[in-house]
Design a protein around this motif. Structure first.
Motif, mmCIF file in Angstrom:
data_model
loop_
_atom_site.group_PDB
_atom_site.id
_atom_site.type_symbol
_atom_site.label_atom_id
_atom_site.label_comp_id
_atom_site.label_asym_id
_atom_site.label_seq_id
_atom_site.Cartn_x
_atom_site.Cartn_y
_atom_site.Cartn_z
ATOM 1 N N GLU A 2 0.919 -0.832 -0.109
ATOM 2 C CA GLU A 2 -0.307 0.242 0.234
ATOM 3 C C GLU A 2 0.641 0.823 -0.075
ATOM 4 O OE1 GLU A 2 -4.362 0.183 2.222
ATOM 5 O OE2 GLU A 2 -2.991 -0.216 3.339
ATOM 6 N N LYS A 3 -0.173 2.572 -0.880
ATOM 7 C CA LYS A 3 1.148 3.276 -0.637
ATOM 8 C C LYS A 3 0.243 4.686 -0.861
ATOM 9 C CE LYS A 3 2.461 1.647 -4.662
ATOM 10 N NZ LYS A 3 2.688 1.827 -5.939
ATOM 11 N N ILE A 4 1.120 6.039 -0.930
ATOM 12 C CA ILE A 4 0.606 6.963 -0.783
ATOM 13 C C ILE A 4 1.214 7.775 -1.780
ATOM 14 C CG2 ILE A 4 0.041 9.080 -0.078
ATOM 15 C CD1 ILE A 4 -2.095 7.824 1.305
ATOM 16 N N VAL A 5 0.326 8.111 -3.296
ATOM 17 C CA VAL A 5 1.282 8.752 -4.259
ATOM 18 C C VAL A 5 1.320 10.089 -3.990
ATOM 19 C CG1 VAL A 5 0.767 8.964 -6.931
ATOM 20 C CG2 VAL A 5 0.363 6.621 -5.802
ATOM 21 N N VAL A 6 1.874 10.807 -4.685
ATOM 22 C CA VAL A 6 2.564 12.245 -4.727
ATOM 23 C C VAL A 6 2.248 12.932 -5.872
ATOM 24 C CG1 VAL A 6 3.276 14.428 -3.833
ATOM 25 C CG2 VAL A 6 3.236 12.352 -2.341
ATOM 26 N N LEU A 7 1.261 13.306 -6.909
ATOM 27 C CA LEU A 7 1.634 13.729 -8.245
ATOM 28 C C LEU A 7 2.098 15.082 -7.947
ATOM 29 C CD1 LEU A 7 -2.083 13.455 -9.371
ATOM 30 C CD2 LEU A 7 0.220 11.176 -8.865
ATOM 31 N N ASP A 8 2.985 15.398 -8.800
ATOM 32 C CA ASP A 8 3.985 16.224 -8.477
ATOM 33 C C ASP A 8 3.977 17.633 -9.662
ATOM 34 O OD1 ASP A 8 6.911 18.125 -8.153
ATOM 35 O OD2 ASP A 8 7.652 16.664 -8.574
ATOM 36 N N PHE A 9 3.367 18.582 -9.027
ATOM 37 C CA PHE A 9 3.347 19.507 -9.712
ATOM 38 C C PHE A 9 4.224 20.711 -10.045
ATOM 39 C CE2 PHE A 9 -1.009 18.654 -8.884
ATOM 40 C CZ PHE A 9 -1.593 18.439 -10.130
ATOM 41 N N ILE A 30 6.606 9.524 -5.621
ATOM 42 C CA ILE A 30 5.960 10.585 -6.307
ATOM 43 C C ILE A 30 5.806 10.090 -7.926
ATOM 44 C CG2 ILE A 30 6.813 12.115 -7.128
ATOM 45 C CD1 ILE A 30 6.637 12.773 -4.664
ATOM 46 N N ALA A 31 5.012 10.739 -8.339
ATOM 47 C CA ALA A 31 4.428 10.398 -9.655
ATOM 48 C C ALA A 31 4.088 11.835 -10.530
ATOM 49 C CB ALA A 31 3.194 9.908 -9.614
ATOM 50 N N LEU A 32 4.222 11.234 -11.918
ATOM 51 C CA LEU A 32 3.269 12.935 -12.600
ATOM 52 C C LEU A 32 2.273 12.827 -12.531
ATOM 53 C CD1 LEU A 32 5.577 12.183 -15.737
ATOM 54 C CD2 LEU A 32 5.799 14.172 -14.149
ATOM 55 N N PRO A 33 1.252 14.279 -12.623
ATOM 56 C CA PRO A 33 -0.222 14.273 -12.720
ATOM 57 C C PRO A 33 -0.896 13.603 -14.144
ATOM 58 C CG PRO A 33 0.970 16.372 -12.730
ATOM 59 C CD PRO A 33 2.460 15.433 -12.331
ATOM 60 N N PRO A 63 0.451 22.259 -16.252
ATOM 61 C CA PRO A 63 1.132 20.863 -15.739
ATOM 62 C C PRO A 63 -0.103 20.048 -16.256
ATOM 63 C CG PRO A 63 1.841 21.993 -13.532
ATOM 64 C CD PRO A 63 0.877 22.686 -14.785
ATOM 65 N N GLU A 64 0.012 19.144 -16.330
ATOM 66 C CA GLU A 64 -1.104 18.075 -17.535
ATOM 67 C C GLU A 64 -1.550 17.397 -16.526
ATOM 68 O OE1 GLU A 64 -2.047 14.441 -20.425
ATOM 69 O OE2 GLU A 64 0.343 15.214 -20.480
ATOM 70 N N PHE A 65 -2.410 17.633 -16.686
ATOM 71 C CA PHE A 65 -3.634 16.951 -15.324
ATOM 72 C C PHE A 65 -4.650 15.844 -15.419
ATOM 73 C CE2 PHE A 65 -6.873 16.671 -11.704
ATOM 74 C CZ PHE A 65 -6.152 15.935 -10.759
ATOM 75 N N ASN A 66 -4.231 14.686 -15.075
ATOM 76 C CA ASN A 66 -5.507 13.827 -15.810
ATOM 77 C C ASN A 66 -6.209 13.442 -14.718
ATOM 78 O OD1 ASN A 66 -6.712 11.268 -16.367
ATOM 79 N ND2 ASN A 66 -5.273 10.289 -16.272
ATOM 80 N N SER A 67 -7.354 14.563 -15.029
ATOM 81 C CA SER A 67 -8.622 14.613 -14.241
ATOM 82 C C SER A 67 -9.576 12.970 -13.678
ATOM 83 C CB SER A 67 -9.673 15.417 -14.759
ATOM 84 O OG SER A 67 -10.239 15.437 -16.098
ATOM 85 N N ASP A 68 -9.440 12.364 -14.569
ATOM 86 C CA ASP A 68 -9.430 10.896 -14.196
ATOM 87 C C ASP A 68 -8.862 11.102 -12.627
ATOM 88 O OD1 ASP A 68 -11.253 8.709 -15.112
ATOM 89 O OD2 ASP A 68 -9.760 7.677 -15.714
#
Length: 609
Positions: A2-9, A30-33, A63-68
């Protein structure tokens, strides 16, 4: 796992969010948004954090954000830019703030929230923003406000969505760990991470990344390169590692000899010392632009490294370049996808970047912050003498010696800054202030994750250092000035000035470096004598080309306290200590003025360049 994913803007503190989660005992990545919610990295995600960033949500090139991602049935927390983006995506309104907030502010509680379980209100939080949410998204409620930001924290419990305008991940948000911990608790995640694993992970990474190659490490003698050296030795063995300490002419007084002595005392033997001072001095000759200076220093390191490799007949293809680069270096150099350049670090210039792109660089500490590096160093058995030293970056004193051709740049801006400062109702803040004015040489700062380059404000508060110093009052004044006057990113206190100061022609040459060394040694000796050296994170002695004549200078004292370099507070030195330092500096003929930098980070950076 299990993890917490931080989307880096691209925020200055994105990795700090992940680091805090790990410190609390929860694995995070860390992941891209723009990541797909079906990406393997999103497998076993317990919660998502949207980071801060240098953009405004209403800009075109954001920054591109995947709103899904918002369709995931897991809790989501937005911080700063992430808070604004979350509000916008759920049909709230974001606008330019009437009053931007930078630094420490007080948060009051408006409604109950699981995010604030156990938090005592009002509570101190740290913020850095020019924009704010002005209209709530439907279905959300306000849970926290600050003096200048009504919608500072929001929630929609049905959707499991939270947003906060401040940065919970920085230490100046006093109960930030509790807030982040509450969010992760709301995610239903159990503790699954031990920070003691960091050392072992790094050692395995080194072995994997190095393969059968050897490593030549730039060894400045500071904490970062020393810990990297110890890690490389532990992972690869001394026969496959060579430390290269380059005396670049920018060292503190007798620093290279002291480094040699410390290393021998600890048992390091696989390193050499190269005197390249003349080469570095030539590289920065007559350069006034701080970015250009840093780039030239970095490129010269590569030239010296190549020369040493040739002289020692080391097969180029068999050796990797190793560096003690930390994550803050990468962020401030604009090295993540959406981050802005604050200043170009010597280990991120073009020549080194080409080697990185070719897979010829190994950086064991690139995902760590300073406090983590010290912890790893201690775990490796390094002495406190090695890991407890004040940071001293590769460019050394060259970035403490500010340069000028003697002509004020952007005269209109300088005059405008002075005008704004004079128009401030400063008397309403403190009756101790006798005058306020701009110093005609710019310094680097950071506002809202974006680099600033501005004239500092100087305050005349008389001989404030000769009596009990009200540092709370001084911090309040400094905060007031840098928030009210956007053209200013730094506030300094006049300790003394000789008559007839003006901007002079002055460059980073041996004479000015020696002047800086003398002043720096006075300050460091006093810090040690009075037991303050280990109470502060770092002291920088800044040399300004602001004097009565060409051969003189002004000196700025810049002591700071910090945990992770990304944020800092100016150190509140003891009155007796400060008086002792000033008394010694007054004896130096070439010092025409002494100032005390009383600015936190942000809006200032640690150094002036």
């Amino acid at each position: 796992m299990e993890k917490i994913v931080v989307l880096d803007f691209g925020g200055q503190y994105s990795h700090l969010i992940a680091k805090r989660a790990r410190y609390l005992g929860y694995y995070s990545e860390i992941a891209l948004p723009s990541i797909s919610k079906n990406d393997p990295k999103m497998k076993d995600v317990a919660g998502v954090v949207l980071s801060g960033g240098p953009s405004s949500v209403y800009d075109k090139d954001i920054p591109e954000f995947n709103s899904d991602i918002l369709n995931l049935d897991v809790p989501i927390l937005g911080l700063c830019y992430g808070h604004q983006l979350l509000s916008k995506e759920y049909r709230g309104v974001v606008r330019r703030a009437a009053v931007g907030e930078f630094g420490v502010v007080e948060l009051t509680n408006v409604a109950e929230s699981p995010l604030f379980d156990g938090v005592t209100f009002p509570t101190q939080v740290w913020t850095s923003n020019n924009d704010e949410v002005t209209e709530l998204p439907p279905g959300f409620e306000i849970i926290g406000s600050t003096k200048n930001c009504r919608i500072a924290a929001i929630q929609n419990l049905e959707k499991k969505r939270f947003g906060i305008q401040f940065h919970a991940e920085v230490r100046d948000t006093l109960e930030g760990d509790k807030i982040l911990g509450n969010f992760i608790k709301f995610c239903g995640m159990k503790k699954n991470w031990d920070t003691a694993k960091i050392k072992e992970i790094i050692l395995e990474d080194i072995k994997r990344d190095a393969g059968d190659k050897k490593a030549l490490l730039f060894l400045s003698g500071g904490v970062d390169s020393t810990v990297a050296f110890a890690l490389l030795n532990a992972a690869l063995g001394k026969d496959r590692v060579l430390g290269l300490h380059i005396d670049n002419g920018f060292m503190r007084m007798n620093e290279s000899a002291a480094i040699d002595e410390r290393y021998k005392k600890f048992g390091f033997t696989n390193y050499i010392i190269e005197d390249a001072s003349e080469e570095f001095l030539k590289a920065v000759k007559n350069i006034t632009d701080p970015q250009e200076k840093r780039k030239r220093v970095g490129e010269t390191y590569i030239n010296v490294r190549n020369r040493v490799v040739d002289r020692l007949k080391l097969p180029f293809d068999d050796w990797l370049l190793a560096q003690g680069t930390l994550y803050p270096d990468i962020i401030e150099s604009g090295g993540t996808k959406h981050s802005k350049t604050i200043k170009t670090h010597h280990n991120r210039v073009d020549g080194i970047q080409k080697l990185i792109d070719a897979g010829l660089v190994i950086e064991p500490l690139k995902d760590l912050y300073k406090d983590e590096v010290r912890a790893v160093g201690r775990a490796l058995g390094l002495s406190e003498e090695l890991v407890g030293r004040h940071p001293f970056p590769g460019p050394g004193l060259s970035i403490n010696v500010l340069c000028s051709d003697g002509v004020i740049k952007e005269v209109e801006l300088y005059e405008k800054t002075n005008k704004f400062l004079k128009e401030l109702n400063i008397a309403s803040i403190s009756k101790e202030i006798k005058d306020i004015y701009a110093i005609p040489i710019k310094s680097v700062g950071v506002h809202g994750d974006i680099r600033t380059y501005a004239y500092p404000a100087a305050l005349d508060m008389g001989e404030f250092y000769k009596k009990a110093i009200d540092w709370d009052e001084i911090e309040k004044i400094s905060f007031f000035i840098t928030n009210k006057v956007k053209e200013v990113n730094r506030t300094i206190l006049k300790i003394y000035e000789k008559q007839g100061l003006s901007l002079i022609e002055g460059y980073c040459d041996k004479k000015r470096l020696d002047m800086t060394r003398i002043a720096d040694e006075i300050v460091l000796s006093a810090l040690k004598k009075y037991g303050w050296y280990n109470k502060i994170f770092q002291h920088l002695t800044i040399n300004l080309p602001y004097a009565t004549k060409r051969d003189n200078c002004s000196v700025v004292l810049r002591p700071v306290v910090s945990e992770d370099v990304m944020t800092a507070k100016f150190a509140r030195l003891d009155q007796k200590l400060l008086s002792a330092i000033v008394d010694e500096l007054r004896k130096i003929d070439f010092i025409d003025a002494v100032y005390y930098d009383a600015t936190n980070k942000p809006p200032a950076t640690f150094g002036w360049e």
